[in-house]
Design a protein around this motif. Sequence first.
Motif, PDB file in Angstrom:
ATOM      1  N   GLN A 443       0.815  -1.211   0.000  1.00 52.13           N
ATOM      2  CA  GLN A 443       0.000   0.000   0.000  1.00 52.13           C
ATOM      3  C   GLN A 443       0.852   1.265   0.000  1.00 52.13           C
ATOM      4  N   ASN A 444       1.949   1.267   0.766  1.00 48.16           N
ATOM      5  CA  ASN A 444       2.805   2.451   0.843  1.00 48.16           C
ATOM      6  C   ASN A 444       3.465   2.759  -0.497  1.00 48.16           C
ATOM      7  N   GLU A 445       3.879   1.720  -1.210  1.00 45.25           N
ATOM      8  CA  GLU A 445       4.503   1.928  -2.515  1.00 45.25           C
ATOM      9  C   GLU A 445       3.494   2.437  -3.541  1.00 45.25           C
ATOM     10  N   ILE A 446       2.269   1.901  -3.489  1.00 39.55           N
ATOM     11  CA  ILE A 446       1.223   2.355  -4.408  1.00 39.55           C
ATOM     12  C   ILE A 446       0.872   3.815  -4.118  1.00 39.55           C
ATOM     13  N   ALA A 447       0.891   4.201  -2.861  1.00 39.49           N
ATOM     14  CA  ALA A 447       0.601   5.592  -2.502  1.00 39.49           C
ATOM     15  C   ALA A 447       1.606   6.540  -3.157  1.00 39.49           C
ATOM     16  N   ILE A 448       2.861   6.099  -3.241  1.00 41.09           N
ATOM     17  CA  ILE A 448       3.898   6.908  -3.894  1.00 41.09           C
ATOM     18  C   ILE A 448       3.618   7.017  -5.391  1.00 41.09           C
ATOM     19  N   ILE A 698      10.125  12.629  -4.766  1.00 41.63           N
ATOM     20  CA  ILE A 698       9.507  11.958  -3.620  1.00 41.63           C
ATOM     21  C   ILE A 698      10.600  11.164  -2.909  1.00 41.63           C
ATOM     22  N   LEU A 699      10.826  11.467  -1.656  1.00 37.91           N
ATOM     23  CA  LEU A 699      11.830  10.738  -0.876  1.00 37.91           C
ATOM     24  C   LEU A 699      11.125  10.010   0.254  1.00 37.91           C
ATOM     25  N   ASN A 700      11.143   8.697   0.171  1.00 34.96           N
ATOM     26  CA  ASN A 700      10.472   7.851   1.146  1.00 34.96           C
ATOM     27  C   ASN A 700      11.414   6.693   1.454  1.00 34.96           C
ATOM     28  N   PRO A 701      11.442   6.194   2.670  1.00 35.88           N
ATOM     29  CA  PRO A 701      12.341   5.074   2.979  1.00 35.88           C
ATOM     30  C   PRO A 701      12.137   3.848   2.083  1.00 35.88           C
ATOM     31  N   LEU A 702      10.918   3.665   1.524  1.00 33.36           N
ATOM     32  CA  LEU A 702      10.651   2.503   0.675  1.00 33.36           C
ATOM     33  C   LEU A 702      10.932   2.763  -0.796  1.00 33.36           C
ATOM     34  N   VAL A 703      10.662   3.976  -1.245  1.00 33.35           N
ATOM     35  CA  VAL A 703      10.841   4.337  -2.656  1.00 33.35           C
ATOM     36  C   VAL A 703      11.329   5.777  -2.734  1.00 33.35           C
ATOM     37  N   LYS A 704      12.290   6.007  -3.631  1.00 31.52           N
ATOM     38  CA  LYS A 704      12.762   7.372  -3.863  1.00 31.52           C
ATOM     39  C   LYS A 704      12.625   7.682  -5.349  1.00 31.52           C
TER      40      LYS A 704
END
Length: 710
Positions: A443-448, A698-704
Amino acid sequence: MNELKQFLQLEEDKVNWKIVLLLVLIAYAFNIAVRYIYISYVGDIPQFQWHGHLMINNNDGYYWAEGARDILAGFHQANDLSPITNPASILTAAIAKFLPFIPFDVLIEYLPGFLGSLVVIPVVLIGRVLGSTWMGFLAGLMSGMVWSYYHRTMFGYYDTDMLVITFPTFALWAIIWSLKNQNKTFFFLAPFIEILMIKWHGGLFNVANGFFIMTAIYVVVFSRDKNSILFLSLLIIPVLKLALIYKLLLLIIAYFGVLKFDDLKINLKYILIGVVGVYLITIGLPWVYHTLQNGYFTRAVTNTDEGFKYFSVVNTVSEASHISYDTLVHRISGSWLGFILGGFGYILLAIRYPIILISLPMVVLGLFAIRGGLRFTIFAVPFFALGNGYIAYLFGKLSYKLFINDKIAKISVYVVSFLVMSGFIYPNYKHIHKYIMPTVFNQNEIAILDKLKHIASRDDYVLTWWDYGYPIRYYADVKTLVDGGKHSGEVNFPVSFSLTRDLVSSRNMAILDVYANEKSFQDKKHIDVVKYFMKQYNFKNPNDFLEYLSTDIKLPKIKEDIYYFLPLRMMNIFPTVAVFSTIDLKTGKRKRYFFAQSQAAQKKGNIVVLDNGIKIDLVKANIIMGKQVIPIKRFAITSYDKSGKFHKVIKNVHQNGLNLVYMKSYGKWLIMDDFYFNSVYIQLFVFENTGGLFEEVILNPLVKVYKVKK
């Protein structure tokens, strides 16, 4: 011998079509029901849901979903690869139109289970045409839920696999039924199904081709009568190299010719010779040649007409890799006992009813999985299930003699055979409870991706590895350079290069790749990126050209923006990503670089022991691998504080050696040489170092996500 023949005989059942329909519905309902086991385990996991609906668990499914989405929306993006003319997308869109009250994401989640379970219908019908609807029913119960077939038609595994076995199994039933009943009125059915199945999935041409060969052998050896030869003449039409509409027109013309054949005076021998001759010249010999050249056989680098040698993707796809005998056995039957008895039952069935040998192409394809990979095992499943059903039927037949009372004896046939079949089914049922398939992205990756959708335009490109191409296109509604279908060695090379080289080289190659991709759409021809730009920049040696990309060069103008999608999950496949561009294009030899990672570590005094066996001497700043001691060149630590702010510390330790990175917030250790350390993926994802060439998006611990500065 007569007693044995009689024992192996399927007793012609006289059940009417209402009973047949009831048995089909029971087998179908059973196979649907077992698929809900997966839903019961994962249906309430928030990370597997998007907008309150469970997401699919198959990358390729997002390709067909993209096409169906675009069909329903009534638009098509310029210069993209959305499959709006593909049968899977068209069928999905049609069902979505017919069932507008079902949310689209729910539809693609459940569609593979409901369509895939339809395989029970032709399996039951094959049993009926051979002589026992009950045997077909027993096989139908099993055929839809054996390991490999379940894996590829479970809820969430939205793909063409949902009908890829059902179509040819239906075609086989139609062939057997036509040959046994000799009713010319229905001779069109088998070739018509084969035409549709080849349109559904081009790879099924090989199955249709195999059916023609085996039917020809059967006709010559067992059934050289007029109607069988006429039927064979129709069966060649699906494998002709013609467009769908021309195949259908030819089938209609030939079909009416067959119906009127009794009025014509033509020697059947000449028809048979003509059909076989046309097949050998136009289809058979070219098919043999191209099959032997297939990557599943060669397992080598792929060569372009310029002599460049690219790495073949077949060598890195897990489901196309060699498998063990144990894996083969369990994926086809669920257990060794089921496999052995299923194979034995199939052989006995073929001895008593040679017509079943027309199914041999699918059985052979299934067994070819030992070399070709996991994806092939599903082809053998229905026929090993029929073998199991036949063995169960024979056990039931044996039990008949144990009872004096005729009524009890007849009941025992069904009870015993069902219990034996349950024994074959149970290991598969147990496996379904253990097989929990995660969704493609969480879900977190799809949100990105959803956030990126509102930043990028539909004409912009996202550069990432091909594994993530389809879901990115579906959720972010952008274009990609590689995906699950467009991933040959030649196409993967520039993307791999962009992900694994330094910041300057990466940016330059990304812009060149996007320019070439757009130009290929406009010119309607494929462009080899390396070859094309070698000519533009006047290079004769590809290695010199690739080295040139690390400098400040004049780049062509592009109107599209380029975004780099760098997920944490790519870390696990990063060395595989690098393989495609660390190959010498002139010689085909791979250059070797070092990369290792560990998710767990134990500290013993001054020594840190990683879970992969590598040791780190913190005092002497050395890395110990077996008897080899290598100095640490750089030691870096990255982390996030409580507010989510990113921190990094990089220290130079020795002049030479390997680089050590501790990603503290992830609990991950990385050991790599300079090649990997300087790569875009490591610099952007691990260190967030843009070099002034990329913009943070977008900088996120899971996807950048970064954007290329043009």
